[in-house]
Motif scaffolding. Sequence first.
Motif, PDB file in Angstrom:
ATOM      1  N   ASP A 184      27.510  32.201  -2.912  1.00  0.00           N
ATOM      2  CA  ASP A 184      26.954  31.229  -1.701  1.00  0.00           C
ATOM      3  C   ASP A 184      25.539  31.929  -1.121  1.00  0.00           C
ATOM      4  O   ASP A 184      24.868  31.275  -0.391  1.00  0.00           O
ATOM      5  CB  ASP A 184      27.930  31.202  -0.560  1.00  0.00           C
ATOM      6  N   LEU A 185      25.401  33.227  -1.295  1.00  0.00           N
ATOM      7  CA  LEU A 185      24.359  34.096  -0.814  1.00  0.00           C
ATOM      8  C   LEU A 185      24.205  35.274  -1.522  1.00  0.00           C
ATOM      9  O   LEU A 185      25.145  35.834  -1.717  1.00  0.00           O
ATOM     10  CB  LEU A 185      24.639  34.453   1.017  1.00  0.00           C
ATOM     11  N   VAL A 186      22.863  35.789  -1.397  1.00  0.00           N
ATOM     12  CA  VAL A 186      22.564  36.778  -2.192  1.00  0.00           C
ATOM     13  C   VAL A 186      21.877  37.989  -1.269  1.00  0.00           C
ATOM     14  O   VAL A 186      20.983  37.425  -0.335  1.00  0.00           O
ATOM     15  CB  VAL A 186      21.493  36.643  -3.553  1.00  0.00           C
ATOM     16  N   VAL A 187      22.301  38.994  -0.978  1.00  0.00           N
ATOM     17  CA  VAL A 187      21.519  40.098  -0.407  1.00  0.00           C
ATOM     18  C   VAL A 187      20.653  40.979  -1.365  1.00  0.00           C
ATOM     19  O   VAL A 187      21.336  41.508  -2.339  1.00  0.00           O
ATOM     20  CB  VAL A 187      22.318  40.908   0.489  1.00  0.00           C
ATOM     21  N   VAL A 188      19.216  41.147  -1.274  1.00  0.00           N
ATOM     22  CA  VAL A 188      18.518  42.146  -1.909  1.00  0.00           C
ATOM     23  C   VAL A 188      18.554  43.427  -1.327  1.00  0.00           C
ATOM     24  O   VAL A 188      17.777  43.591  -0.268  1.00  0.00           O
ATOM     25  CB  VAL A 188      17.283  41.444  -2.177  1.00  0.00           C
ATOM     26  N   ALA A 189      19.157  44.415  -1.836  1.00  0.00           N
ATOM     27  CA  ALA A 189      19.109  45.880  -1.080  1.00  0.00           C
ATOM     28  C   ALA A 189      19.184  46.848  -2.251  1.00  0.00           C
ATOM     29  O   ALA A 189      19.795  47.757  -2.301  1.00  0.00           O
ATOM     30  CB  ALA A 189      20.150  46.013  -0.139  1.00  0.00           C
ATOM     31  N   ALA A 190      18.031  46.548  -3.116  1.00  0.00           N
ATOM     32  CA  ALA A 190      17.807  47.444  -4.332  1.00  0.00           C
ATOM     33  C   ALA A 190      16.904  48.648  -4.103  1.00  0.00           C
ATOM     34  O   ALA A 190      16.461  48.985  -5.306  1.00  0.00           O
ATOM     35  CB  ALA A 190      17.578  46.499  -5.365  1.00  0.00           C
ATOM     36  N   GLY A 191      16.646  48.924  -3.124  1.00  0.00           N
ATOM     37  CA  GLY A 191      15.635  50.032  -2.916  1.00  0.00           C
ATOM     38  C   GLY A 191      14.065  49.935  -3.644  1.00  0.00           C
ATOM     39  O   GLY A 191      13.786  48.557  -3.326  1.00  0.00           O
ATOM     40  N   MET A 192      13.603  50.724  -4.409  1.00  0.00           N
ATOM     41  CA  MET A 192      12.597  50.230  -5.095  1.00  0.00           C
ATOM     42  C   MET A 192      12.383  49.241  -5.982  1.00  0.00           C
ATOM     43  O   MET A 192      11.310  48.570  -6.323  1.00  0.00           O
ATOM     44  CB  MET A 192      12.007  51.632  -6.151  1.00  0.00           C
TER      45      MET A 192
END
Length: 316
Positions: free
Chosen positions: A166-174
């Motif tokens: 339902d939702l995506v969080v992008v917390a992938a550093g570089m």
Amino acid sequence: MVGQRVHVVGAGIIGLSIAHEVARRGHTVTVLAEQRAQASVSSVAAAVWFPYRSGTSPSLPHWLLAARARFEQLAGDPATGVDLREGLVVERDHAVDRSWTAAVPQHHEATPGELPAGAVAGMWATVPVISMPHYLPWLEQACADRGVTFTARRVARVEDVAGGADLVVVAAGMGSGALLGDAALYPVHGQIVRLPNPGLTQWVTDTAHPEGLTYVVPRRDDIVCGGVAQVGSWATHPDPAVEQAILRRVTALVPALAGLPVLSRATGLRPARDALRLEPVAGYSVPVIACYGHGGAGVTLSWGCAEAVADLVDRT
């Protein structure tokens, strides 16, 4: 509130902290990353909670205090790897910015006899020191205990992980810049040396050392010595000449380190941005929230930013 299915891209300290907080709010969370936390740049961090070069966001004071409060709470459990320790911030300029002291209640002026050669002043401060070899496995397990699941995969496009979410969080550093088409993200190369700890507990930072960034951070099982902050460098292998320079500087700063054997060495690319990005991002088939660009302040801001992302998830 009905819980949402949230996919978090990234398993470093930011991704895991977000996963924990979002799951704590009652959402179903899956972490997707090619590598586990222990193989991410987070594992290289000396990990002193300290508001140095941590950004310019108007929300920064709140994030800093929220993260410090959480780490202080975790310090009560030995299993977390978090300890409250005193350390010295060396100053080499009479006009140095001391605004950081507003976020650190336990601080006091250093005496001239406590300062290294060339220093004009210094401040003692007691802050959380996070032993990443203990903390990252603990945080992974804390996520799992809240029902977070982990999928090992390389994510090349946001839309590739939107299915079933339902939702995506992008917390992938570089990796976040490529995922969201953000050219403002850049690397700050770091290099460290790990030495055995003969019983030291006090950390010291000398960011204005004339020969380069210098810090000594005793952890439970070792001492992290640094460092390097090369903006724009993509170097991924330790440089022996840089290592020798680090050892010369830290030994001069803390003579007790002289003669200790090198246990290990490592490099890492801090994911930096002129302004940390924490906001919704439009243009995808599902709502997307970005949280990256922490530079060298990922640990320091982790829980504060995680709470902010969880608030956005709740409102989406």
